[in-house]
Design a protein around this motif. Sequence first.
Motif, mmCIF file in Angstrom:
data_model
loop_
_atom_site.group_PDB
_atom_site.id
_atom_site.type_symbol
_atom_site.label_atom_id
_atom_site.label_comp_id
_atom_site.label_asym_id
_atom_site.label_seq_id
_atom_site.Cartn_x
_atom_site.Cartn_y
_atom_site.Cartn_z
ATOM 1 N N VAL A 122 0.839 -1.209 0.000
ATOM 2 C CA VAL A 122 0.000 0.000 0.000
ATOM 3 C C VAL A 122 0.871 1.255 0.000
ATOM 4 N N ARG A 123 1.982 1.238 0.755
ATOM 5 C CA ARG A 123 2.886 2.404 0.753
ATOM 6 C C ARG A 123 3.477 2.618 -0.644
ATOM 7 N N HIS A 124 3.877 1.520 -1.294
ATOM 8 C CA HIS A 124 4.404 1.654 -2.666
ATOM 9 C C HIS A 124 3.354 2.310 -3.559
ATOM 10 N N LEU A 125 2.118 1.843 -3.451
ATOM 11 C CA LEU A 125 1.048 2.399 -4.302
ATOM 12 C C LEU A 125 0.863 3.884 -4.018
ATOM 13 N N GLU A 126 0.891 4.246 -2.738
ATOM 14 C CA GLU A 126 0.703 5.658 -2.369
ATOM 15 C C GLU A 126 1.816 6.529 -2.940
ATOM 16 N N LYS A 127 2.990 5.925 -3.144
ATOM 17 C CA LYS A 127 4.122 6.670 -3.728
ATOM 18 C C LYS A 127 4.098 6.647 -5.253
ATOM 19 N N GLY A 128 3.050 6.098 -5.827
ATOM 20 C CA GLY A 128 2.922 6.105 -7.286
ATOM 21 C C GLY A 128 3.630 4.962 -7.975
ATOM 22 N N ARG A 129 4.080 3.973 -7.186
ATOM 23 C CA ARG A 129 4.747 2.814 -7.790
ATOM 24 C C ARG A 129 3.697 1.785 -8.197
ATOM 25 N N VAL A 130 4.010 1.068 -9.254
ATOM 26 C CA VAL A 130 3.139 -0.039 -9.672
ATOM 27 C C VAL A 130 3.605 -1.278 -8.914
ATOM 28 N N VAL A 131 2.696 -1.954 -8.249
ATOM 29 C CA VAL A 131 3.065 -3.161 -7.501
ATOM 30 C C VAL A 131 2.556 -4.376 -8.274
#
Length: 240
Positions: A122-131
Amino acid sequence: MSAQPAYKRILLKLSGEALMGELGFGISPPVTSFLANEIKAVVEAGVQVALVVGGGNIFRGEPLAKAGMDRITGDQMGMLATVINALALQDAIERSTGLQARVQSAIRINEVCEDFIRRKAVRHLEKGRVVVFAAGTGNPFFTTDSAAALRAIEIGADLMLKATKVDGIYTADPKKDPAATRYDTVTYDEALSRRLGVMDQTAMVLCRDNKMKLCVYDMDRPGALMKIVMGDRSFGTYVD
Ligand code: GTP
């Protein structure tokens, strides 16, 4: 159609076969690059994107299981195939779009990628990263559709998308039955009772019971993903 995306966070399920394009096996770089750019457009519009990918372009367990291979071993081989696909998508996303991507695996394979940790995803997603979620649910007997449903629920996605070769769900197989018509919307109960073949039953029940909305759409249509996230309901079939 509003200028703001209709969804904040989506989970996109890609089949392994989707990655092979015309090759008949393996991974087609033009296809992964096309998908990466479709994803880039929606991330740049402000949508958080997670992916689940299958493994059928590399390994399919059923024929070997029928020939006598242990089912659990076959399923584990399939999970490893999804890790290969997830790495290819991570690479294509980072190299052809400049976005960041992170692979998280449901089975530990630390030298290659991160473990699945929901809060970190979720943190990755919030930073605009594609997981990219790899290795299915980490368990045999579960499909990657079930893994996609599970991860969509776990990360609190507003919409799960299933990318296919047809533009939605039909009353019958449109390739075999010319009278088949496309549903704009259908309930999970109807899809289950009519055996519409959207996803396996485990995945559909998981989505139904957790109120996860699903859109089945044609991934080969350039711009379709963007239209859908902007709220254009004329692309695909919605299940809820
Ligand atoms: P932030 O904590 O938000 O900065 O995220 P980050 O992913 O950039 O930082 P982190 O230090 O966790 O990871 C740096 C790089 O190492 C990223 O490319 C990660 O995907 C990768 N990485 C993190 N954990 C693992 C792991 O367990 N195994 C492998 N192979 N790579 C990892």
